[in-house]
Design a protein around this motif. Structure first.
Motif, mmCIF file in Angstrom:
data_model
loop_
_atom_site.group_PDB
_atom_site.id
_atom_site.type_symbol
_atom_site.label_atom_id
_atom_site.label_comp_id
_atom_site.label_asym_id
_atom_site.label_seq_id
_atom_site.Cartn_x
_atom_site.Cartn_y
_atom_site.Cartn_z
ATOM 1 N N ARG A 1 0.841 -1.207 0.000
ATOM 2 C CA ARG A 1 0.000 0.000 0.000
ATOM 3 C C ARG A 1 0.871 1.249 0.000
ATOM 4 N N ALA A 2 0.422 2.272 -0.728
ATOM 5 C CA ALA A 2 1.194 3.511 -0.846
ATOM 6 C C ALA A 2 0.279 4.705 -0.649
ATOM 7 N N ALA A 3 0.845 5.788 -0.099
ATOM 8 C CA ALA A 3 0.084 7.035 0.072
ATOM 9 C C ALA A 3 -0.312 7.582 -1.297
ATOM 10 N N PHE A 4 -1.576 7.933 -1.434
ATOM 11 C CA PHE A 4 -2.084 8.366 -2.738
ATOM 12 C C PHE A 4 -1.302 9.561 -3.294
ATOM 13 N N GLN A 5 -1.063 10.586 -2.451
ATOM 14 C CA GLN A 5 -0.390 11.790 -2.951
ATOM 15 C C GLN A 5 1.009 11.482 -3.477
ATOM 16 N N SER A 6 1.749 10.650 -2.746
ATOM 17 C CA SER A 6 3.111 10.317 -3.165
ATOM 18 C C SER A 6 3.091 9.531 -4.467
ATOM 19 N N LEU A 7 2.183 8.557 -4.536
ATOM 20 C CA LEU A 7 2.080 7.751 -5.742
ATOM 21 C C LEU A 7 1.641 8.608 -6.922
ATOM 22 N N TRP A 8 0.675 9.496 -6.685
ATOM 23 C CA TRP A 8 0.184 10.389 -7.745
ATOM 24 C C TRP A 8 1.326 11.234 -8.302
ATOM 25 N N LEU A 9 2.153 11.804 -7.427
ATOM 26 C CA LEU A 9 3.250 12.649 -7.881
ATOM 27 C C LEU A 9 4.251 11.846 -8.714
ATOM 28 N N LEU A 10 4.535 10.628 -8.294
ATOM 29 C CA LEU A 10 5.478 9.800 -9.049
ATOM 30 C C LEU A 10 4.927 9.481 -10.441
ATOM 31 N N VAL A 11 3.644 9.124 -10.518
ATOM 32 C CA VAL A 11 3.030 8.835 -11.815
ATOM 33 C C VAL A 11 2.967 10.098 -12.671
ATOM 34 N N ARG A 12 2.697 11.224 -12.030
ATOM 35 C CA ARG A 12 2.642 12.506 -12.788
ATOM 36 C C ARG A 12 4.005 12.840 -13.376
ATOM 37 N N MET A 13 5.077 12.575 -12.641
ATOM 38 C CA MET A 13 6.426 12.820 -13.162
ATOM 39 C C MET A 13 6.741 11.864 -14.310
ATOM 40 N N ARG A 14 6.320 10.604 -14.173
ATOM 41 C CA ARG A 14 6.538 9.642 -15.257
ATOM 42 C C ARG A 14 5.760 10.089 -16.499
ATOM 43 N N HIS A 15 4.508 10.550 -16.302
ATOM 44 C CA HIS A 15 3.687 11.034 -17.417
ATOM 45 C C HIS A 15 4.346 12.238 -18.084
ATOM 46 N N ALA A 16 4.878 13.183 -17.272
ATOM 47 C CA ALA A 16 5.542 14.368 -17.828
ATOM 48 C C ALA A 16 6.780 13.968 -18.620
ATOM 49 N N HIS A 17 7.508 12.987 -18.110
ATOM 50 C CA HIS A 17 8.711 12.513 -18.813
ATOM 51 C C HIS A 17 8.327 11.905 -20.167
ATOM 52 N N ASP A 18 7.301 11.061 -20.187
ATOM 53 C CA ASP A 18 6.880 10.421 -21.428
ATOM 54 C C ASP A 18 6.331 11.431 -22.427
ATOM 55 N N ALA A 19 5.667 12.483 -21.914
ATOM 56 C CA ALA A 19 5.060 13.487 -22.800
ATOM 57 C C ALA A 19 6.063 14.497 -23.313
#
Length: 555
Positions: A24-42
């Protein structure tokens, strides 16, 4: 030779309950990590603080969310960078600046992140949906334009927004100009624009403009309600233009504080905006935002300088100098954005500041170096004349009541009256008349045309009050009260005590709508500057609180 151990992959499960590598992971932390991955891919590379505000945090909890996220990143054994330079190695960055962002994933770290939905690789649309970018992701995947794209029907919305802003410049805040086919008031037009808004950004822009209109109308309660609605709109969606909207939300909040004469709160809001990385960037590069910030900061400094002048002259002088410097920066920003309306406001503020500073002994400032008091008055009048000239060259109808109010105050400030004078003493005073003020305006005297500037001050005030009563203009409470007082003063000076008493009666009815310090200003001026006979006839209600003259007024 043994093979090097490759970094482990991070498997991020987006479905609830969210997890990293099965834990289990904190939503905010996980969200930020996915958002950074999305920004990198975009190809965008970085994630700014505004992106977090829009989805997982607000300003009050932002630092805590970032701190928690980096603790989680460390536990997940992934390195995340911050700051504008994405080529730096994260372990060499200054952790004290981490909370300011922006955030990014080094290329090697981005390759380790695997995003899943129910154990399989997530699609682009699913990642966008998780991040709150649903419309962009799903519609782009389907080949249709995103909702913030420009559509032909948007023209009706933008036309109505322009109509509202034009009406506001012309003083038609709540009521249309009587007898003219000019469309509705600013408030009517912006509400109609709201019915035509088709995107989150357009709806947020309508809310912002409503808040600005209510602030100009002097209704802080309504303005703050609209600001709260704007905050909810920005936090509920990833709104295009979020940084601009957030910056303007902060500025209008500071205006509300200034209007309520809460100077510490106003300055705190403006200072916090300048220290916020995302909003400071908007402040630096957006001339309209920079004008609003500098003009209001200068007004706050002006008020503080005047309040300190009796007790701490060095501190007052420093604040006065900063006020004039910020007014200069605001004027430059107004011309950078080609806004005559903005320029006329700050020009009038500069003129009144110069005169007020001289009145309290702050005449030795470098920006106010002069050979005598007449020179200070000339400088003040010329700045206000320049403001009036800008009004007449903008659209002919955007004339500010403050220009007339400021000039009438300067004209009677030329007198050195007795406290509570008799009628004979009062009428013996010699204020500057409009002709003398026109001479002081020098090359800018053509701003004072006969149609808008009659030969006597009592007529100047009377004409503007008549416009207000007829619904041709809608002057907010402070401007209306100021016009009533100036009319009473000049009518009494001309010997028309009946007209003066009528204006004072109207002023007495209007005073309760003002904040206490503004009421005190008029009460003090009423009792000390007007002839005793008139004060006895129409004395305003006294309040037990200590009187405090509020010398500086917002425009």
């Amino acid at each position: 030779m043994p093979k090097p151990v490759l970094p482990a992959l991070l498997y991020i499960e987006l479905t609830s309950p969210q997890s990293v590598n099965g834990r289990r992971a904190a939503f905010q932390s996980l969200w930020l990590l996915v958002r950074m991955r999305h920004a990198h891919d975009a190809g965008a590379g970085i994630v700014r603080l505004a992106d977090l505000r829009g989805e997982v945090s607000d300003a009050s909890t932002l630092r805590m969310v970032v701190s928690r996220a980096f603790r989680d990143f460390k536990a997940w054994h992934i390195e995340v960078g911050w700051g504008e330079d994405t080529q730096r190695e994260p372990r060499f960055l200054n952790a004290e600046r981490r909370s300011q962002g922006p955030f990014w994933l080094p290329a090697a770290e981005a390759k380790r992140v695997r995003v899943l939905v129910e154990g399989r690789a997530a699609t682009t649309a699913e990642v966008a949906s998780f991040l709150g970018l649903r419309s962009r992701g799903t519609q782009a995947a389907a080949g249709s334009p995103p909702p913030d794209a420009v559509h032909l029907q948007d023209a009706a919305f933008w036309k109505q927004l322009v109509a509202s802003q034009q009406a506001a410049r012309q003083g038609r805040l709540m009521a249309p100009v009587a007898g003219e086919n000019t469309g509705g008031s600013a408030l009517e037009s912006i509400r109609l624009a709201g019915t035509l808004a088709a995107t989150d950004f357009q709806r947020a822009l309508v809310t912002l403009n409503e808040a600005m209109l209510w602030r100009r109308l002097g209704d802080n309660e309504q303005a703050r309600r609209r600001l709260q609605a704007l905050k909810k709109q920005r936090l509920a969606h990833h709104v295009a233009g979020n940084d601009y909207l957030g910056a303007m939300e902060c500025i209008v909040s500071a205006w509300c504080a200034y209007t309520a004469r809460d100077l510490p709160l106003a300055q705190s809001l403006l200072g916090g905006m300048a220290e916020d990385a995302a909003r400071a960037l908007v402040l630096r590069h957006h001339p309209d935002v920079r004008f609003e910030w500098c003009n209001l900061w200068a007004l706050v400094c002006r008020s503080r300088a005047l309040a300190l002048s009796a007790d701490d002259m060095p501190a007052a002088a420093a604040l006065a100098e900063e006020s004039l410097r910020r007014f200069g920066e605001a004027l430059a920003a107004a011309f950078e954005s080609h806004s005559f309306d903005a320029a006329q406001h700050v020009a009038a503020n500069m003129g009144m500041a110069a005169w007020l500073f001289d009145r309290v002994g702050l005449s030795d400032l470098p920006a106010l170096a002069h050979d005598g008091k007449a020179d200070t008055t000339r400088r003040a009048v010329q700045w206000i004349a320049f403001s009036e000239w800008l009004c007449s060259h903008a659209d002919g109808q955007g004339r500010s009541a403050w220009n007339a109010i400021y000039l009438m105050r300067i004209a009677r400030g030329h007198c050195r009256p007795e406290t509570r004078p008799t009628l004979a003493q009062f009428r013996a005073q010699k204020p500057l008349d409009p002709a003398a003020v026109s001479v002081l305006a020098g090359p800018l005297a053509d701003a004072f045309d006969a149609a808008n500037w009659p030969a006597h001050w009592v007529q100047v005030a009377q004409a503007r009050l008549a416009d207000h009563r007829a619904g041709q203009r809608r002057y907010p409470g402070l401007q209306h009260c100021s016009l009533l007082f100036e009319h009473a003063w000049y009518a009494a000076h001309a010997g028309d005590l009946k007209a003066a008493e009528q204006s004072l009666a109207s002023l007495r009815e209007a005073l309760p709508q003002l904040v206490p310090s503004d009421r005190a200003y008029f009460t003090e001026s009423w009792n000390d500057a007007l002839p005793a006979e008139l004060v006895l006839e129409a004395k305003p209600p006294r309040r037990p609180a200590a009187r405090k003259k509020a010398a500086s007024r917002a425009s």
